[in-house]
Design a protein around this motif. Sequence first.
Motif, PDB file in Angstrom:
ATOM      1  N   ASP A   1       0.811  -1.209   0.000  1.00 29.74           N
ATOM      2  CA  ASP A   1       0.000   0.000   0.000  1.00 29.74           C
ATOM      3  C   ASP A   1       0.849   1.266   0.000  1.00 29.74           C
ATOM      4  O   ASP A   1       0.372   2.341   0.334  1.00 29.74           O
ATOM      5  N   GLU A   2       2.131   1.138  -0.384  1.00 26.66           N
ATOM      6  CA  GLU A   2       2.999   2.305  -0.407  1.00 26.66           C
ATOM      7  C   GLU A   2       2.491   3.351  -1.391  1.00 26.66           C
ATOM      8  O   GLU A   2       2.013   3.041  -2.480  1.00 26.66           O
ATOM      9  N   ARG A   3       2.603   4.595  -0.989  1.00 26.01           N
ATOM     10  CA  ARG A   3       2.152   5.700  -1.824  1.00 26.01           C
ATOM     11  C   ARG A   3       3.026   5.813  -3.072  1.00 26.01           C
ATOM     12  O   ARG A   3       4.213   5.489  -3.047  1.00 26.01           O
TER      13      ARG A   3
ATOM     14  N   ARG B   1      -3.633   2.153  -4.263  1.00 25.53           N
ATOM     15  CA  ARG B   1      -2.511   2.773  -3.558  1.00 25.53           C
ATOM     16  C   ARG B   1      -2.637   4.276  -3.729  1.00 25.53           C
ATOM     17  O   ARG B   1      -2.895   4.753  -4.848  1.00 25.53           O
ATOM     18  N   PRO B   2      -2.493   5.044  -2.666  1.00 25.56           N
ATOM     19  CA  PRO B   2      -2.561   6.507  -2.817  1.00 25.56           C
ATOM     20  C   PRO B   2      -1.542   6.958  -3.861  1.00 25.56           C
ATOM     21  O   PRO B   2      -0.389   6.508  -3.860  1.00 25.56           O
ATOM     22  N   ALA B   3      -1.963   7.836  -4.774  1.00 20.72           N
ATOM     23  CA  ALA B   3      -1.069   8.257  -5.852  1.00 20.72           C
ATOM     24  C   ALA B   3      -1.335   9.703  -6.223  1.00 20.72           C
ATOM     25  O   ALA B   3      -2.461  10.210  -6.084  1.00 20.72           O
TER      26      ALA B   3
ATOM     27  N   ASP C   1      -8.082   7.457  -4.371  1.00 23.49           N
ATOM     28  CA  ASP C   1      -7.088   8.334  -3.739  1.00 23.49           C
ATOM     29  C   ASP C   1      -5.985   8.736  -4.705  1.00 23.49           C
ATOM     30  O   ASP C   1      -4.795   8.673  -4.379  1.00 23.49           O
TER      31      ASP C   1
ATOM     32  N   GLU D   1       4.226  18.545  -0.671  1.00 24.04           N
ATOM     33  CA  GLU D   1       4.653  17.393   0.110  1.00 24.04           C
ATOM     34  C   GLU D   1       5.610  17.812   1.230  1.00 24.04           C
ATOM     35  O   GLU D   1       6.438  18.705   1.039  1.00 24.04           O
TER      36      GLU D   1
ATOM     37  N   ALA E   1       7.492   6.180   0.321  1.00 27.72           N
ATOM     38  CA  ALA E   1       6.817   6.275  -0.975  1.00 27.72           C
ATOM     39  C   ALA E   1       7.686   5.708  -2.091  1.00 27.72           C
ATOM     40  O   ALA E   1       8.903   5.595  -1.963  1.00 27.72           O
TER      41      ALA E   1
END
Length: 346
Positions: free
Chosen positions: A212-214, A241-243, A270, A300, A306
């Motif tokens: 689940d790494e961004r 996965r958050p992107a 996401d 960021e 990430a």
Amino acid sequence: MGDKHLVRFEPVGIEIEVDEDQTVLRAAAEQGIMLMHGCKEGQCASCKSFVLDGDDIELDRYSTFALPDYEKDEGFTLLCRAHVYEDVRIELLNFDEDMIRSGLPIQQAVAEVVSIEPVTHDLRHLVLRLIEPAEIKFFPGQYMDITVPGAGETRSFSMANVSSREDGRLEFVIKVYPGGLFSSFLDTRLAVGDRLDITGPFGVFTLREAHDERIVFVGGGAGLAPILGLLRSIAERGIERPAVFYYGARTRRDLCFGPELRALEATIKDFRYVPALSEEDGAGWDGETGLVTDVLKRHETDLKGAHAYVCGPPPMVEAAMAALTALGVEEKRIYFDKFTTTGGED
């Protein structure tokens, strides 16, 4: 063909045979070994490695920015330029062992031009349909070499689509350079129905599996193409996965595929698309302004853990890599593709 010699790669323990007429990188690719590389022209240093044993190695022309003389004297080499004339042992400096063994065979193919559409003033959306064979397997993010008819030279372009399986199509987003060898041909002579010789796939700018790494994408210019391919793949596979995709352009006329990228925000869980303009054009732009790397740093604060994918012109790639590492991304988790030019051309 010349004599063949054994090349052993450390620390992975893989051995291949390399013909004297081939570069080490090309021989590896033809045998399904995916070594890290970028431009294949001796300009980007992605394939830089260290010679542990063996002296009889000659290099095709390369840039001393990629391999300074003092590094060459110390034993470093560029696999995309290296021809071996004896058995050698080479230490890979930049590698992903799982990816090395997951390579796809290189194929030669003939493809027909389906469409050539301008998507900005200097970017063209080229769509080809494979004739023979009808399908080429590739990983999203990889590229093909296209032979320039009558020139005896090739140029490399990344696919923007996910697969050729269903309709045999390959999509490219190509930047037009004044006087560029392929650019001039593309804009003045290539027409729907023409056929082109292509070879591939090449490249390691592919999605690494993770839990689940961004994911952080940073792109500019035609660097949109492989990133678009990766995003389309993420949507198709339902990866959650958050992107975020930071895309740098000069003005609004340099932006393209906006509606699709906005639609992907609704399709991919996401996911955010953040275009940034480095030059204000007075057209009522209410989005981000400034260099894309500055926008990245404004948005960021902590990217520890990430994975990052960076694609575009070398200066942008280098600036993005510095910004990403400063924000906590491990260097080994930054995957990049520098869109270098050949002799000032595309």
